[in-house]
Design a protein around this motif. Structure first.
Motif, short mmCIF file in Angstrom:
data_model
loop_
_atom_site.label_atom_id
_atom_site.label_comp_id
_atom_site.label_asym_id
_atom_site.label_seq_id
_atom_site.Cartn_x
_atom_site.Cartn_y
_atom_site.Cartn_z
N UNK A 160 0.68 -1.49 0.03
CA UNK A 160 0.12 0.09 -0.17
C UNK A 160 0.67 1.16 -0.03
N UNK A 161 2.02 1.30 0.73
CA UNK A 161 2.87 2.42 0.84
C UNK A 161 3.46 2.50 -0.56
N UNK A 162 3.94 1.43 -1.20
CA UNK A 162 4.34 1.66 -2.72
C UNK A 162 3.40 2.37 -3.46
N UNK A 163 2.10 1.98 -3.65
CA UNK A 163 1.02 2.25 -4.44
C UNK A 163 0.80 3.83 -4.01
N UNK A 164 0.88 4.13 -2.54
CA UNK A 164 0.84 5.69 -2.30
C UNK A 164 2.03 6.72 -3.02
N UNK A 165 3.24 5.91 -2.87
CA UNK A 165 4.37 6.88 -3.40
C UNK A 165 4.03 6.88 -5.02
N UNK A 166 3.75 5.88 -5.61
CA UNK A 166 3.17 6.00 -7.03
C UNK A 166 2.25 7.10 -7.44
N UNK A 167 1.14 7.44 -6.57
CA UNK A 167 0.16 8.11 -6.65
C UNK A 167 0.75 9.83 -6.33
N UNK A 168 1.79 9.71 -5.23
CA UNK A 168 2.34 11.05 -4.98
C UNK A 168 3.28 11.74 -6.13
N UNK A 169 3.91 10.54 -6.95
CA UNK A 169 4.58 10.78 -7.83
C UNK A 169 3.82 11.23 -9.22
N UNK A 170 2.57 10.74 -9.24
CA UNK A 170 1.77 11.08 -10.12
C UNK A 170 1.46 12.69 -10.08
N UNK A 171 1.08 13.16 -8.98
CA UNK A 171 1.10 14.53 -8.62
C UNK A 171 2.31 15.31 -8.80
N UNK A 172 3.39 14.94 -8.51
CA UNK A 172 4.56 15.65 -8.86
C UNK A 172 4.85 15.78 -10.16
N UNK A 173 4.42 14.62 -10.76
CA UNK A 173 4.82 14.84 -12.38
C UNK A 173 4.00 15.78 -13.10
N UNK A 174 2.66 16.12 -12.63
CA UNK A 174 1.74 16.84 -13.09
C UNK A 174 2.34 18.42 -12.90
N UNK A 175 2.92 18.69 -11.54
CA UNK A 175 3.20 19.95 -11.31
C UNK A 175 4.48 20.17 -12.41
N UNK A 206 -1.87 26.66 -14.53
CA UNK A 206 -2.72 26.40 -13.40
C UNK A 206 -3.30 25.20 -13.01
N UNK A 207 -3.99 24.70 -14.26
CA UNK A 207 -5.02 23.53 -14.19
C UNK A 207 -3.84 22.18 -13.82
N UNK A 208 -2.73 22.18 -14.41
CA UNK A 208 -2.13 20.77 -14.07
C UNK A 208 -1.48 21.11 -12.75
N UNK A 209 -1.17 22.35 -12.23
CA UNK A 209 -0.66 22.46 -10.88
C UNK A 209 -1.80 21.84 -9.89
N UNK A 210 -2.74 22.29 -10.10
CA UNK A 210 -4.12 22.11 -9.27
C UNK A 210 -4.22 20.59 -9.28
N UNK A 211 -4.23 20.06 -10.33
CA UNK A 211 -4.38 18.58 -10.44
C UNK A 211 -3.28 17.91 -9.88
N UNK A 212 -2.05 18.30 -9.97
CA UNK A 212 -1.08 17.59 -9.21
C UNK A 212 -1.12 17.98 -7.60
N UNK A 213 -1.71 18.94 -7.22
CA UNK A 213 -1.95 19.09 -5.60
C UNK A 213 -3.11 18.04 -5.16
N UNK A 262 -11.07 24.03 -12.74
CA UNK A 262 -11.82 24.90 -13.57
C UNK A 262 -10.92 25.11 -14.84
N UNK A 263 -9.51 25.73 -14.48
CA UNK A 263 -8.71 25.95 -15.52
C UNK A 263 -8.25 24.79 -16.31
N UNK A 264 -8.05 23.63 -15.58
CA UNK A 264 -7.67 22.33 -16.25
C UNK A 264 -8.90 22.01 -17.23
N UNK A 265 -9.97 22.13 -16.83
CA UNK A 265 -11.15 21.61 -17.62
C UNK A 265 -11.17 22.60 -19.01
N UNK A 266 -10.97 24.16 -19.01
CA UNK A 266 -10.76 24.78 -19.96
C UNK A 266 -9.70 24.41 -20.84
#
Length: 279
Positions: A160-175, A206-213, A262-266
């Motif tokens: 579960x911790x490895x999956x959590x790190x993967x999800x966090x990694x996705x967020x960092x990549x979005x930013x 702005x959108x990719x940053x929010x999605x990463x957060x 909303x910006x990501x949607x736009x």
């Protein structure tokens, strides 16, 4: 059937459908994220009785269904999400982005396939609602289910911790995509109104940053579930919104992230208009 055989079978048809599916799918994805952003902003400042606890994509489908001509609108969104899923799967199988067959390329193509499967499941859920069945679990429950199944395995907390790190990694990549401006790589700015180019392009950052957060918070909650061996602590976007709302200056934080979504949607509409779609 071999991977190459599947690719050759699909590529025998005219490639124009790929572009049509991709653009329609991106527009449908844009509609969903715009609604997520608007409703999250309303929840942040308690407008219209909205709650941040009911703002995953499935709840957005319910909101669409409640509007005038809701079934027709939701059916169009479902069709659009099917188109988006098929485009992503096409990218994975046919390698239209020319990622190759090395480890990095295969990883990117698996990412396309995963995205296709996720949005395909969302399209299926939306279609069930159009046909009168709203059964199914929300995003938060699905992550809790995943966390629970992982925790039941040997070394479950580590898994579960490895999956959590993967999800966090996705967020960092979005930013990273936002601030490296990789999100602009395939955008033909000449296809955008010249007086609005800068504004429309900035919506992506702005959108990719929010999605990463949001992805980062989801990963953090999943990590808490792993550390405490408690699947109930995992959650999806609704849980991430609740986490923001309960923080210091929570309404303003949630409101800022909502504007970002909303910006990501736009920006999905910008992609639908101006992205180079490889076929």
């Amino acid at each position: 059937m071999a991977f190459s055989a599947i690719s050759s079978t699909i590529s025998s048809s005219r490639p124009e459908w790929v572009q049509r599916f991709a653009r329609f799918g991106l527009a449908a994805k844009g509609i969903v994220y715009c609604l997520v952003g608007i409703l999250a902003f309303m929840a942040a400042f308690e407008l219209g009785g909205n709650s941040e606890q009911n703002l995953n994509k499935q709840d957005i489908f319910r909101f669409i269904l409640q509007q005038p001509f809701g079934q027709v609108l939701l059916a169009l969104v479902a069709i659009g999400l099917v188109c988006y899923a098929l485009w992503r799967l096409t990218q994975a199988i046919m390698d239209t982005e020319q990622k190759g067959t090395d480890a990095k390329g295969i990883a990117r193509r698996i990412g396309y396939a995963f995205s296709g499967l996720v949005y395909g499941s969302l399209a299926f859920y939306a279609a069930k609602m159009v046909l009168g069945s709203s059964s199914g679990s929300g995003g938060g429950n699905s992550r809790q289910t995943l966390a629970r199944k992982l925790l039941e395995q040997p070394f479950g907390q580590w898994l579960a911790g490895a999956v959590a790190l993967g999800i966090i990694g996705v967020g960092i990549y979005q930013i990273y995509r936002a601030y490296s401006e990789k999100y602009l790589k395939k955008i033909q700015s000449s296809r955008l109104p010249s007086d609005k180019q800068h504004l429309l392009i900035q919506t992506g950052k702005i959108g990719y940053t929010a999605r990463g957060i949001v992805w980062g918070i989801i990963g953090f909650l999943f990590m808490k579930a792993a550390i405490n061996a408690n699947a109930q602590e995992a959650g999806g976007s609704s849980s991430a919104f609740v986490f923001l709302e309960n923080s210091s200056y929570g309404s303003f934080l949630l409101g800022a992230v909502a504007i970002g979504l909303l910006c990501y949607g736009i920006f999905m509409f910008v992609r639908a208009k101006a992205e180079v779609i490889n076929t």
